[in-house]
Every structure is written in C-alpha cells, then in structure tokens.
Design a protein around this motif. Structure first.
Motif, short mmCIF file in Angstrom:
data_model
loop_
_atom_site.label_atom_id
_atom_site.label_comp_id
_atom_site.label_asym_id
_atom_site.label_seq_id
_atom_site.Cartn_x
_atom_site.Cartn_y
_atom_site.Cartn_z
N ILE A 1 0.73 -1.06 -0.05
CA ILE A 1 -0.07 0.08 0.08
C ILE A 1 0.90 1.19 0.04
N THR B 1 -1.54 7.09 0.93
CA THR B 1 -2.82 6.57 0.95
C THR B 1 -3.56 7.12 2.08
N GLU C 1 -9.28 5.59 2.61
CA GLU C 1 -9.20 4.39 1.38
C GLU C 1 -8.21 3.26 2.29
N VAL D 1 -9.38 -0.78 2.39
CA VAL D 1 -8.39 -1.59 2.20
C VAL D 1 -8.37 -2.58 3.21
#
Length: 106
Positions: free
Chosen positions: A31, A35, A39, A43
């Motif tokens: 990741i 981010t 979000e 995930v």
C-alpha cells in the motif's frame, strides 16, 4: 497458504527484501504510504490480513485491530532491518563474526 500481509512501506531496499521474505510464505499487499486514512480503512476491511508491516512513521495509523509489525531500516546496511511489535518474534541474533559481507543479498 491464504494468509496476507499489508505492507505500508516506501521505496527502498528494505521494501524489496521484505517483499521476497513475506512472499515466500504468504501474500504481500503493498500500500502506498501516502494513501489516505479513509482508503486505507477500506483496504484493511476488504483484505483480511494477518498483520500490517509498516515503518515507525506509519505505525500510529489506525489499522482496525490488525496486528502491527514495525520495520526499522538499518542506517548502515541497505536492505537490513529489524522488526518489532506486539506479535513479532524475538529477533534472531546475527551470526558471530559476520558483518555486512556475510549477509545474503537479493
């Protein structure tokens, strides 16, 4: 197996080593460290991971109860790192008499 590890790591040699090490035993879901929290929460809820692997600068982010393993890069040897966390095993001692020249490189 079907186990997965989420990795929140930047670009660097320790990320490449972690990718190979984790992928030998389970899925590796990288990741981007930039981010956003919303979000990232999506995930984590969508990908049932056994743990999150992250550097200390991201260890304080909310991981929705998923165990955190903190990766601390070594300042002197590229690709060498230490792991810590509530569920991380005790680190293995470095073989005596071996410095950076005795470490396998990927």
């Amino acid at each position: 197996g079907g186990d997965r590890i989420i990795a929140i790591l930047g670009n660097g040699p320790e990320t490449a080593v972690a990718l190979f090490a984790v992928s030998a035993q389970c899925g590796f879901a990288p990741i981007d460290p930039t981010t956003g929290d919303h979000e990232l929460a999506f995930v984590i809820s969508d990908l049932p991971a056994k743990a999150v692997l992250a550097t200390s600068q991201h260890a304080s982010r909310n991981m929705a109860g998923v165990p955190m393993v903190v990766l601390e890069p070594d300042a002197t040897v590229a690709g060498l790192f230490a792991l810590s966390g509530d569920e991380a095993p005790e680190p293995m001692p470095r073989p005596s008499g071996q410095g950076a020249e005795g470490i396998a490189l990927l």
